[in-house]
Design a protein around this motif. Structure first.
Motif, short mmCIF file in Angstrom:
data_model
loop_
_atom_site.label_atom_id
_atom_site.label_comp_id
_atom_site.label_asym_id
_atom_site.label_seq_id
_atom_site.Cartn_x
_atom_site.Cartn_y
_atom_site.Cartn_z
N UNK A 262 -93.81 -61.62 -93.06
CA UNK A 262 -93.93 -63.14 -92.76
C UNK A 262 -95.04 -64.17 -93.31
N UNK A 263 -96.01 -63.30 -93.87
CA UNK A 263 -96.66 -64.00 -94.68
C UNK A 263 -96.09 -64.49 -96.25
N UNK A 264 -95.33 -63.52 -96.78
CA UNK A 264 -94.39 -63.86 -98.09
C UNK A 264 -93.30 -64.80 -97.69
N UNK A 265 -92.82 -64.75 -96.47
CA UNK A 265 -91.51 -65.91 -96.01
C UNK A 265 -92.25 -67.21 -95.82
N UNK A 266 -93.75 -67.47 -95.50
CA UNK A 266 -94.29 -68.68 -95.42
C UNK A 266 -94.86 -69.05 -96.93
N UNK A 267 -95.20 -68.36 -97.75
CA UNK A 267 -95.93 -68.52 -99.11
C UNK A 267 -95.02 -68.82 -100.11
N UNK A 268 -93.83 -68.01 -100.03
CA UNK A 268 -93.01 -68.15 -101.07
C UNK A 268 -91.78 -69.28 -101.08
N UNK A 269 -91.78 -70.02 -102.23
CA UNK A 269 -90.83 -70.96 -102.10
C UNK A 269 -89.83 -71.19 -103.01
N UNK A 270 -88.51 -71.39 -102.57
CA UNK A 270 -87.22 -71.42 -103.51
C UNK A 270 -86.50 -72.59 -103.01
N UNK A 276 -88.90 -68.44 -95.62
CA UNK A 276 -88.64 -68.13 -94.12
C UNK A 276 -88.19 -69.30 -93.35
N UNK A 277 -87.89 -70.28 -94.12
CA UNK A 277 -87.10 -71.43 -93.56
C UNK A 277 -85.56 -71.10 -93.06
#
Length: 384
Positions: A262-270, A276-277
């Motif tokens: 979940x942390x990575x899903x909030x921090x990583x942007x593409x 996480x969107x």
């Protein structure tokens, strides 16, 4: 049964979380890979009274139950530092000694087990017996007032760091059924007639696995735990706690994986948005969260039933089954959301896979759990 934890249980959870926060997952993994123990963490938990939280107060324990000890195990695993010896030493060995030991045996072993200054390993598995305890070939024979143990044990966790072993041995045959009569023995280590050989395994953990060779190991009469030939009944007082504690560790690993996913899903942007969107990544994690929470609830039920004196066999087996599956699923999905980084040492997820995967096999395989449920819960004919 209370669905919500008591204030005292929540305090235990918070206290353990606070202690383990000083020992990172990276520290734990490095120690394990370097072949070192995590004694500092073990001692910190022991000094705070949490290793023996389930053991009787008169011997230095917390006077609580497996439910509280499972909370300790879960929080350690949720922080990325699961301790296998917590399952073995206080949960299996401590429980059985507290239930069947003589006053002298309780006085000798329980205070050390309660503080963690003494560790005890459990030796039951054999190369040719597997899940069938009736096929145990390690024998115990009388020699005057003593007993002589001969045979081989397999996959004995933490034998090298244990002050003693709780050994299951064949001491007779039931003439009516032809099945083995079993007895339990406390064998102090080191022993010149006991040899240990490491079993290399793909599990990142500070506890090693061993094959044990008993070459006429002499055990004094004071080493017999409980009644001779009554070991099978005595074992089951320790096996349900083992299943519950294994479930708690699996639940903790699942929480650890979901937190990182979940942390990575909030921090990583593409493409200008957190990954996480996207429901294709969010929904698998959300589904795994549901599965972990359901497993936690069954684990709590099993522990409560055991501590209350109810038959916890079904609940313990189902908790172990559900938690092991949920942990592997959560870990796999957390790795997936990381993409290639999921296999990177830096992100600290793939190294947890071996520990999580072995809990689908041990202490009882998922197939044997399904056999149990088929026979005992559904009333189907026995298949083995």
């Amino acid at each position: 049964m209370q669905l919500l934890e008591s204030a005292e249980q929540r305090e235990i959870r918070a206290a353990v979380r606070s202690i383990v926060a000083s020992y990172s997952h990276d520290w734990y993994v490095k120690r394990a890979r370097d072949g070192l123990k995590v004694g500092e963490l073990w001692e910190a938990i022991g000094e705070s009274g949490f290793i023996g939280v389930n053991l009787p107060e008169e011997y230095g324990g917390g006077g609580m139950g497996i439910q509280e000890l499972s909370i300790v195990a879960e929080e350690l695993a949720a922080a990325g530092s699961p301790l296998l010896m917590l399952i073995v030493s206080p949960a299996i060995c401590g429980t059985v000694i507290a239930r069947f030991g003589t006053d002298e045996q309780k006085e000798r072993w329980l205070p050390g087990l309660a503080t963690g200054k003494t560790k005890m390993a459990f030796a039951i598995t054999e190369p040719d017996a597997g899940s069938n305890s009736h096929n145990i070939a390690t024998t115990g024979r009388r020699d005057g007032d003593d007993w002589i143990l001969t045979g081989t044990k397999y996959y004995c966790s933490g034998a090298d760091e244990a002050d003693a072993l709780l050994v299951v041995a064949r001491t007779g045959i039931d003439e009516a059924t032809g099945r083995a009569r079993l007895s339990l023995f406390i064998v102090e280590t080191p022993n010149a007639h006991l040899q240990m050989t490491v079993i290399p395994v793909e599990v990142t953990a500070p506890e090693k696995q061993f094959t044990l060779f008993f070459d006429d190991v002499r055990v004094p009469s004071t080493g017999l735990l409980g009644e001779a030939d009554d070991g099978l009944r005595q074992i089951f007082f320790g096996l349900n706690p083992e299943r519950i504690m294994s479930a708690a560790v699996s639940n903790g690993i699942g929480r650890f994986a979901l937190d990182r996913g979940a942390r990575y899903g909030k921090e990583r942007q593409v493409w200008g948005a957190p990954i996480g969107t996207h429901q294709g990544l969010a929904h698998p994690l959300a589904e795994s969260y549901v599965h972990v929470e359901l497993a936690r609830l069954m684990t709590s039920k099993a522990a409560w039933m055991y501590d209350t004196g109810l038959d916890a066999g079904e609940a313990s087996n189902m908790a172990k089954f559900a938690a092991a599956d949920a942990a592997i699923e959560a870990l796999d999905r957390a790795i997936q959301i990381h993409g290639g980084n999921g296999m990177s040492t830096e992100y600290g997820l793939a190294d947890a896979w071996g520990f999580a995967r072995v809990l689908k096999i041990a202490p009882v395989s998922r197939e044997m759990v399904l056999n149990y449920v088929s026979q005992h819960s559904l009333g189907l004919p026995r298949s083995y």
